[in-house]
Design a protein around this motif. Structure first.
Motif, mmCIF file in Angstrom:
data_model
loop_
_atom_site.group_PDB
_atom_site.id
_atom_site.type_symbol
_atom_site.label_atom_id
_atom_site.label_comp_id
_atom_site.label_asym_id
_atom_site.label_seq_id
_atom_site.Cartn_x
_atom_site.Cartn_y
_atom_site.Cartn_z
ATOM 1 N N GLY A 151 6.501 37.220 30.441
ATOM 2 C CA GLY A 151 6.400 36.202 31.909
ATOM 3 C C GLY A 151 6.017 34.604 31.417
ATOM 4 O O GLY A 151 7.020 34.337 30.733
ATOM 5 N N ALA A 152 5.257 34.185 32.470
ATOM 6 C CA ALA A 152 5.329 33.171 31.588
ATOM 7 C C ALA A 152 4.884 32.221 30.626
ATOM 8 O O ALA A 152 3.967 32.954 30.201
ATOM 9 N N PRO A 153 5.572 31.044 30.693
ATOM 10 C CA PRO A 153 4.352 31.008 29.601
ATOM 11 C C PRO A 153 3.057 30.218 29.574
ATOM 12 O O PRO A 153 2.715 30.050 30.657
ATOM 13 N N THR A 154 2.542 29.525 28.325
ATOM 14 C CA THR A 154 1.097 29.583 27.830
ATOM 15 C C THR A 154 1.005 28.146 27.221
ATOM 16 O O THR A 154 1.885 28.142 26.073
ATOM 17 N N LEU A 155 -0.356 26.917 27.683
ATOM 18 C CA LEU A 155 -0.164 26.286 26.899
ATOM 19 C C LEU A 155 -0.827 26.735 26.094
ATOM 20 O O LEU A 155 -1.377 25.475 24.785
ATOM 21 N N ARG A 156 -1.970 27.606 25.513
ATOM 22 C CA ARG A 156 -3.313 27.696 24.941
ATOM 23 C C ARG A 156 -3.090 27.882 23.632
ATOM 24 O O ARG A 156 -3.431 27.126 22.541
ATOM 25 N N ARG A 205 2.359 27.051 9.696
ATOM 26 C CA ARG A 205 0.896 27.007 10.367
ATOM 27 C C ARG A 205 1.105 27.330 12.031
ATOM 28 O O ARG A 205 0.210 27.806 12.474
ATOM 29 N N ALA A 206 2.100 27.543 12.366
ATOM 30 C CA ALA A 206 2.224 27.726 13.684
ATOM 31 C C ALA A 206 1.363 29.411 14.150
ATOM 32 O O ALA A 206 1.187 29.849 15.068
ATOM 33 N N ILE A 207 2.158 30.831 13.147
ATOM 34 C CA ILE A 207 1.663 31.543 13.198
ATOM 35 C C ILE A 207 -0.062 31.426 13.552
ATOM 36 O O ILE A 207 -0.716 32.667 14.040
ATOM 37 N N ASP A 208 -0.393 31.483 12.211
ATOM 38 C CA ASP A 208 -2.562 30.912 12.923
ATOM 39 C C ASP A 208 -2.483 30.824 13.718
ATOM 40 O O ASP A 208 -3.809 31.435 14.568
ATOM 41 N N LEU A 209 -1.644 29.839 14.263
ATOM 42 C CA LEU A 209 -2.160 29.647 15.482
ATOM 43 C C LEU A 209 -1.823 30.146 17.406
ATOM 44 O O LEU A 209 -3.094 30.603 17.806
ATOM 45 N N PHE A 210 -0.945 31.192 16.757
ATOM 46 C CA PHE A 210 -0.131 31.983 17.833
ATOM 47 C C PHE A 210 -1.927 33.030 17.102
ATOM 48 O O PHE A 210 -2.386 33.857 18.681
#
Length: 269
Positions: A151-156, A205-210
């Motif tokens: 589905g569509a992306p999220t900014l969260r 760094r991004a994987i922690d955010l995900f």
């Protein structure tokens, strides 16, 4: 008792079949339970070798089709497909349908079944002609027997530096989730996994955010690999694939998931 704060996500490696190093890396991560599944690029000449190796890989994971409509020779015609900018400006619904049929036929030939899910390289599955193709191609199947869709992306869960890119993808996906559900598809998401792969160390760094912010049920895309000559010829996204591989294969990764009460979704047993 189940943890009321627990979440589960699909962690899906894109680009299986892109190069030997990419495919080998993804198979290793699947076997060790570090991924929920992978999306396959079935249009390259060496696809059958990649497919045989994946069919022999142990584990509970989903196998999807990563529809590819840009930059490479089309499976249906042999002619080089347009880049994304030209595809967005002028898409030929008949040509797109022919190519999608050819890539799907290759998948079916290799695995003897339909993909578990369908998504798109550079998010091309959001395009109106692909929506039309999906609605028509699987119209005779009940929902339970159809591939699910990303589905569509999220900014969260998006890092600040890529939010503009996520907004562009959201515009491309406008109305997709509701439209495809009306056509009888299961749509999984929202989509996470955007980051600035041009910056060294950005994925770690991004994987922690995900992990911390991805909503329950998200599809988190990733692109692990091992850089080889084939990948260098085909793509500019190279060194960051090694970084993704190392982060997902690390001893810390499953511990990080557990500490965040996050579980990876698996194929049905």
């Amino acid at each position: 008792m189940a943890d009321p704060g627990a979440r589960s996500i699909w962690l899906i490696a894109d680009d299986y079949g892109f190069s030997p190093g990419v495919s080998e890396t993804i198979r290793t991560l699947l076997e060790t339970g570090r991924l929920s599944g992978t999306g396959c690029m079935t249009l390259f000449d060496d696809w059958r070798d990649h497919a045989r190796a994946l069919a022999g890989t142990d584990g509970r994971f989903v196998i999807g089709m990563h529809l590819t409509l840009t930059d490479f020779p089309a499976l249906s015609t042999g002619r080089t497909m347009p880049d994304l900018k030209r595809l967005l400006a002028n898409h030929d619904a008949e040509a797109i349908g022919m190519e999608a049929d050819a890539q799907l036929a290759r998948f079916r030939e290799s695995f003897g079944r339909d993909p578990d899910f369908i998504d798109g390289h550079q998010h091309v599955h959001f395009l109106p002609p692909v929506r039309q193709w999906l609605a028509g191609r699987f119209a005779d199947l009940p929902t339970a027997k159809r591939p699910w869709l990303r589905g569509a992306p999220t900014l969260r869960a998006a890092p600040a530096l890529v939010k503009a890119k996520v907004i562009v993808a959201r515009l491309l996906a406008r109305g997709f989730d509701a439209e495809m559900r009306r056509h009888g598809f299961v749509v999984e998401g929202p989509l996470c996994g955007f980051y600035d792969w041009r910056r060294p160390g950005a994925f770690a760094r991004a994987i922690d955010l995900f992990i911390d912010r991805a909503p329950d049920g998200s599809v988190v895309m990733c692109h692990p690999g091992m850089v080889d000559d084939v990948l260098r010829r085909r793509d500019v996204f190279t060194d960051a694939r090694n970084e993704e591989r190392d982060a997902l294969a690390s001893e810390d990764f499953p511990q990080r998931l557990e500490s965040a009460s996050l579980r990876l979704k698996r194929a049905a047993s």
